[in-house]
Design an enzyme around this catalytic site. Structure first.
Site, PDB file in Angstrom:
ATOM      1  N   ALA A  63     -13.951  22.677   7.966  1.00 29.00           N
ATOM      2  CA  ALA A  63     -14.123  23.091   9.354  1.00 29.00           C
ATOM      3  C   ALA A  63     -13.179  22.308  10.269  1.00 29.00           C
ATOM      4  O   ALA A  63     -12.691  21.233   9.913  1.00 29.00           O
ATOM      5  CB  ALA A  63     -15.570  22.885   9.787  1.00 29.00           C
ATOM      6  N   GLY A 102     -15.917  24.800   4.052  1.00 29.93           N
ATOM      7  CA  GLY A 102     -15.541  26.176   4.340  1.00 29.93           C
ATOM      8  C   GLY A 102     -14.293  26.612   3.596  1.00 29.93           C
ATOM      9  O   GLY A 102     -14.111  27.801   3.311  1.00 29.93           O
ATOM     10  N   GLU A 105     -15.504  27.797   0.406  1.00 36.09           N
ATOM     11  CA  GLU A 105     -16.248  29.045   0.628  1.00 36.09           C
ATOM     12  C   GLU A 105     -15.293  30.224   0.827  1.00 36.09           C
ATOM     13  O   GLU A 105     -15.567  31.332   0.361  1.00 36.09           O
ATOM     14  CB  GLU A 105     -17.181  28.881   1.823  1.00 36.09           C
ATOM     15  CG  GLU A 105     -18.364  27.958   1.488  1.00 36.09           C
ATOM     16  CD  GLU A 105     -19.297  27.714   2.672  1.00 36.09           C
ATOM     17  OE1 GLU A 105     -20.500  28.000   2.543  1.00 36.09           O
ATOM     18  OE2 GLU A 105     -18.813  27.241   3.721  1.00 36.09           O
ATOM     19  N   GLU A 125     -20.867  19.217   2.741  1.00 37.62           N
ATOM     20  CA  GLU A 125     -21.650  19.367   3.970  1.00 37.62           C
ATOM     21  C   GLU A 125     -22.851  18.430   4.057  1.00 37.62           C
ATOM     22  O   GLU A 125     -23.269  18.051   5.162  1.00 37.62           O
ATOM     23  CB  GLU A 125     -22.129  20.826   4.106  1.00 37.62           C
ATOM     24  CG  GLU A 125     -21.059  21.814   4.515  1.00 37.62           C
ATOM     25  CD  GLU A 125     -20.246  22.348   3.354  1.00 37.62           C
ATOM     26  OE1 GLU A 125     -19.451  23.277   3.547  1.00 37.62           O
ATOM     27  OE2 GLU A 125     -20.400  21.826   2.211  1.00 37.62           O
TER      28      GLU A 125
END
Length: 395
Positions: A63, A102, A105, A125
């Site tokens: 992020a 992310g 992901e 995370e």
């Protein structure tokens, strides 16, 4: 398209290149640009596959921390991942450097993944008091099974490409320019009529004893909520259809966003980075480090002294009394004897380290010229205050 995403076409392959230095963080412009890039590739007549690759030193490091605490803007990351995965084209993620949070992901939303040998992946995370919030807890278990997914998600650890390959996170490891490697892999997939392979359409993995896993993770985390909550999110990937599992993951993610733990861990995250960038230190050259003072010659102090000597530093070790100083010297000599027996140092080096490089003293004045002092005394505040009072007079 945005200036953060480059679009090129090589034959029947479209390449989306992420360029958001220094580590291609998933800013709003990057998310927006990737959606626009997928739209363009699908509208580009003759394109059969898309390669997503990162510029610079990483695929996507995670992020954008500059957006923490701000109102998120569309497209949200779960929607971007769905957009990539739902593409009728074959989508390949070519990984190098780190693909974290992310970033992983996004890679999991691609249909195939190829990586450089030095690449690392992970879902860290939990270190911010959160769980993956864009499908990490739903896609990863489908890809590698519950046990392996829980290990990565609840610990937040990073794994190198070879382990990621063994686990099944990536499909192939090839060294070379990430774009060229990704292109060659995509061309091979197209030539062999390889199918799209969305993880969301894979079968859910086998269940485990969820309550035992939750209790064990909570105990191991010493009260931290997010790793244990990740167990429940992975449980949803097994017990619910994919789209419902995604909803459950997002609800858990948003609940954690509102916790004091998450706020405290985010505060610590920024604070740790701030202290490494103090404006008072701009332009200040660090002092050359040649000699180290160590106060306390017990097990810890002697161990530190041994490590410093083996690293090439001169050491001045301070003890309170003569007998204690001799005992400290004996501990250090014993440690170095072990290094001598293992062949790490020669007989000459052993003599030099124990007689020339090492000084053991009971006089704090011996510390007057050292470059660094390490305190390793007994854990008693009165003793420590006495030590620092003496240090203040000579250092």
């Amino acid at each position: 398209m945005t200036d953060k995403i480059g679009y090129t076409r090589k034959g029947d392959i479209a390449v989306l290149r992420i360029s958001n230095p220094p580590v291609n963080a998933l800013s709003h412009a990057v998310r927006e640009g990737l959606v626009a890039g997928m739209d363009r590739a699908e509208a580009d007549d003759g394109v059969k596959a898309v390669v997503i690759v990162g510029d610079g030193r990483a695929f996507i490091a995670g992020a954008d921390i500059t957006e923490f605490g701000k109102t998120p803007l569309e497209p949200f990351l779960p929607d971007l991942c769905k957009r990539i995965e739902d593409s009728p084209l074959i989508v390949v993620a070519s990984l190098h450097g780190v693909s974290l949070g992310g970033g992983l992901e996004v890679a999991l939303s691609a249909h195939y993944r190829i990586a450089q040998p030095s690449a690392k992946v992970g879902l860290p995370e939990v270190h911010l008091g959160l769980i993956p919030g864009a499908g990490g807890t739903q896609r990863l278990p489908r890809l590698i099974g519950v046990d392996a997914a829980l290990d990565l998600i609840t610990t937040g650890r990073q794994v190198k490409a070879d382990e990621a390959d063994r686990l099944g996170i990536i499909d192939e490891i090839t060294e070379g320019d990430p774009e060229e490697v990704g292109l060659a892999y995509a061309e091979k997939l197209v030539a062999s009529n390889a199918p799209r392979r969305p993880i969301s359409e894979m079968e859910a993995p086998d269940p485990i004893d969820w309550d035992a896993a939750y209790d064990g993770t909570l105990k191991k985390g010493r009260g931290q909520i997010s790793p244990a909550q990740a167990v429940r999110a992975v449980q949803a990937s097994v017990e619910l259809p994919f789209h419902q599992g995604m909803q459950a993951e997002r609800e858990m993610f948003m609940d954690l966003m509102r916790t004091d733990q998450r706020q405290g861990m985010i505060h610590a995250f920024f604070s740790e980075r701030a202290v490494g960038n103090l404006p008072e230190l701009k332009g200040v050259e660090p002092r050359a480090l040649q000699s180290i003072g160590i106060i306390g010659g017990g097990t810890m102090g002697a161990g530190i002294a041994t490590a410093a000597l083996l690293a090439g530093f001169n050491v001045v070790l301070i003890e309170m009394k003569l007998d204690a100083s001799e005992a400290a010297r004996a501990r250090i000599s014993g440690n170095l004897s072990g290094a001598l027996k293992r062949g790490k140092i020669s007989e000459l080096q052993f003599k030099t380290l124990t007689t020339v490089a090492l000084e053991v003293s009971i006089n704090y004045d011996s510390l007057a010229s050292v470059d660094l002092v390490i305190e390793a005394v007994f854990e008693d505040m009165a003793v420590k205050k006495d030590v620092f009072g003496k240090l203040d007079a000579v250092c």
